[in-house]
Design a protein around this motif. Structure first.
Motif, mmCIF file in Angstrom:
data_model
loop_
_atom_site.group_PDB
_atom_site.id
_atom_site.type_symbol
_atom_site.label_atom_id
_atom_site.label_comp_id
_atom_site.label_asym_id
_atom_site.label_seq_id
_atom_site.Cartn_x
_atom_site.Cartn_y
_atom_site.Cartn_z
ATOM 1 N N GLU A 159 -1.226 -4.066 3.004
ATOM 2 C CA GLU A 159 -2.573 -3.970 3.536
ATOM 3 C C GLU A 159 -3.292 -5.305 3.626
ATOM 4 O O GLU A 159 -4.051 -5.555 4.567
ATOM 5 C CB GLU A 159 -3.393 -3.017 2.656
ATOM 6 C CG GLU A 159 -4.838 -2.858 3.079
ATOM 7 C CD GLU A 159 -5.562 -1.827 2.241
ATOM 8 O OE1 GLU A 159 -6.772 -1.974 2.050
ATOM 9 O OE2 GLU A 159 -4.914 -0.880 1.772
ATOM 10 N N ASN A 191 -1.472 -8.066 6.080
ATOM 11 C CA ASN A 191 -1.278 -7.563 7.435
ATOM 12 C C ASN A 191 0.178 -7.669 7.899
ATOM 13 O O ASN A 191 0.467 -8.139 8.986
ATOM 14 C CB ASN A 191 -2.190 -8.325 8.412
ATOM 15 C CG ASN A 191 -2.350 -7.602 9.739
ATOM 16 O OD1 ASN A 191 -2.294 -6.389 9.803
ATOM 17 N ND2 ASN A 191 -2.536 -8.359 10.810
ATOM 18 N N ALA A 242 -1.958 0.970 7.111
ATOM 19 C CA ALA A 242 -2.008 2.048 6.130
ATOM 20 C C ALA A 242 -0.624 2.533 5.718
ATOM 21 O O ALA A 242 -0.252 2.426 4.555
ATOM 22 C CB ALA A 242 -2.820 3.216 6.686
ATOM 23 N N TYR A 266 -5.745 -3.948 8.093
ATOM 24 C CA TYR A 266 -5.643 -2.926 7.049
ATOM 25 C C TYR A 266 -4.595 -1.869 7.397
ATOM 26 O O TYR A 266 -4.908 -0.686 7.501
ATOM 27 C CB TYR A 266 -7.007 -2.284 6.789
ATOM 28 C CG TYR A 266 -8.055 -3.279 6.375
ATOM 29 C CD1 TYR A 266 -7.990 -3.893 5.131
ATOM 30 C CD2 TYR A 266 -9.105 -3.624 7.229
ATOM 31 C CE1 TYR A 266 -8.940 -4.838 4.752
ATOM 32 C CE2 TYR A 266 -10.057 -4.569 6.859
ATOM 33 C CZ TYR A 266 -9.966 -5.170 5.613
ATOM 34 O OH TYR A 266 -10.891 -6.093 5.243
ATOM 35 N N ASN A 301 -2.747 1.211 11.939
ATOM 36 C CA ASN A 301 -3.606 0.080 11.598
ATOM 37 C C ASN A 301 -5.055 0.557 11.615
ATOM 38 O O ASN A 301 -5.631 0.779 12.680
ATOM 39 C CB ASN A 301 -3.419 -1.059 12.613
ATOM 40 C CG ASN A 301 -1.981 -1.517 12.683
ATOM 41 O OD1 ASN A 301 -1.421 -1.998 11.722
ATOM 42 N ND2 ASN A 301 -1.361 -1.344 13.853
ATOM 43 N N ARG A 356 0.813 -1.211 0.000
ATOM 44 C CA ARG A 356 0.000 0.000 0.000
ATOM 45 C C ARG A 356 0.853 1.270 0.000
ATOM 46 O O ARG A 356 0.751 2.089 -0.893
ATOM 47 C CB ARG A 356 -0.934 -0.016 1.217
ATOM 48 C CG ARG A 356 -1.783 1.246 1.381
ATOM 49 C CD ARG A 356 -2.558 1.201 2.682
ATOM 50 N NE ARG A 356 -3.215 2.466 2.951
ATOM 51 C CZ ARG A 356 -4.477 2.754 2.616
ATOM 52 N NH1 ARG A 356 -5.201 1.857 1.980
ATOM 53 N NH2 ARG A 356 -4.985 3.927 2.900
#
Length: 423
Positions: free
Chosen positions: A256, A259, A291, A289, A306, A240
């Protein structure tokens, strides 16, 4: 997480576009620019924050939020809202600080320039199409003459020239990520970020859809990109955002979909990125997710946001960049919009250690030193340090944020402003 709709569902109530202070988001490294930077607009005041939002969701924002941050006591005061921009989910400042740029994250994607004035007023300079759908990231070249954007839905990278007044010209290049093939469960490429490396001569673009980070060279005369190489992540990683270490030879990649965080080697001479082994985010099974990472100016710590887990993970950087060691995780307790800051809590935890005493990994010998969320005991701890373990190995207590107005909790105050704007 493969469509703009799903991105908005998860991010609409969070800090979707991020908060940008007066300093540019890109490193001001040595850069062979053809001409010196020309100031335009009025540089924003120190401590200014700009908040990206989605205007097409319910609840949603009404534009770009403007706020001010006091680094002494950690307080944030809401200001005006820049209207006239659709779905400004990600923002970037021009290196001179006088112009703000926003993506227009929608089917007909665009990028918008906003001139800033010293008195807090603004003027929208215009919008240019990105040639793709769902742009979710943009950045300004350190030379200040080019703007880059990543079209998430269509999986492409766009380049626009920046005029002397900060406005944008017609697009000069559009590069689609056609190879390699998309990763597991992906319907195509999904460009998620494009940034300039600290050496100033290369650009790197992370594509979540095909698990790849591309390296480009910019032709500064014509505004076109030449692909030099690409780094493949493991299938399903979903890279990401990439963040460089201040040393310029290592970067940290937030993945993303699986994890994880990946520490990468970087060669400034060639622009080649070499991913290492994935490391956990400390948020448990499934995905939180993740970032983006933020590396401290001294290069000693890296912080990961997160989004799904609603937490921050802190890593100790080892050996000057090549490794991220022991982590600490701080998580905000769930609250409803409008909850008083004094009733918010933060809970912290760390991975199990081999000895009863808390420790942190440090240096190439991995020697254990006393653990502290603010670094070694020799460093002065900021006042009101909230994230502090007090319940023994592996466990942390909780304290109300209202009694801890430290700079460590900037994100909570930013989220509080967004809740008020979206109410």
């Amino acid at each position: 997480m493969t469509t703009p709709t799903s991105r908005r569902t998860l991010l609409g109530a969070l800090l979707a576009g991020g908060a940008l202070a007066a300093a540019p988001t890109l490193p001001r490294a040595v850069h062979p620019s053809r001409a010196p930077l020309t100031p335009h607009g009025a540089p924003v005041k120190a401590g200014s924050l700009f908040l990206g939002t989605y205007t097409s969701t319910t609840p949603g924002g009404t534009g770009i939020g403007v706020a001010s941050y006091d680094p002494e006591d950690g307080t944030i005061a809401a200001g005006t809202v820049v209207t006239g921009v659709e779905n400004p989910s990600y923002l970037a400042l021009h290196p001179t600080g006088g112009t703000l740029y926003a993506v227009d994250e929608q089917e007909q994607g665009g990028v918008t320039a906003v001139a800033l004035a010293a008195d807090g007023t603004f003027r929208v300079l215009g919008t240019r199409g990105t040639g793709g759908a769902g742009p979710c990231h943009l950045s300004v070249h350190p030379g200040g003459q080019w703007l880059f954007s990543a079209n998430y839905t269509s999986g492409s990278i766009a380049v626009h020239p920046v005029a002397a007044d900060g406005s944008l010209g017609e697009r000069t290049d559009l590069v689609a990520h056609t190879t390699p093939a998309p990763g597991p469960g992906q319907d195509g490429p999904h460009a998620h970020q494009i940034i300039t490396a600290p050496d100033g001569g290369h650009l790197l673009a992370a594509d979540l859809g095909n698990d790849t980070v591309y390296t480009y060279r910019l032709d500064e005369e014509h505004g076109t990109l030449e692909q030099l190489s690409y780094a493949a992540l493991r299938p399903g990683a979903g890279p990401r955002h990439l963040t460089f270490h201040p040393g310029g030879r290592h970067a940290y990649l937030a993945c993303e979909l699986d994890n994880t965080v990946v520490v990468c080697g970087y060669d400034p001479a060639t622009g080649v990125l070499t991913p290492g082994s994935p490391q956990p985010t400390g948020t448990g099974s499934g995905t939180s997710y993740p970032a983006q990472l933020l590396v401290t100016a001294d290069g000693r710590f890296a912080y990961l946001a997160n989004r799904g887990h609603n937490s921050l993970t802190r890593y100790a950087v080892e050996d000057g960049g090549p490794r991220c060691g022991c982590w600490t995780r701080c998580r905000w307790a769930a609250t409803s919009p409008g909850t008083s800051p004094s009733r918010r809590t933060v809970r912290c935890s760390s991975p199990p250690t081999r000895s009863p005493a808390r420790s942190r990994c440090s240096g190439s010998t991995r020697r254990a030193v006393p653990w502290s969320p603010w670094g070694p005991p020799s460093r002065p701890r900021p006042r009101s340090a909230c994230c502090r373990c007090s319940a023994g190995p592996g466990r942390c207590g909780a304290r109300p944020l209202g009694s801890c107005p430290s700079r460590g909790f900037l994100l909570d105050a930013v989220r509080r402003i967004m809740e008020e704007q979206c109410a």
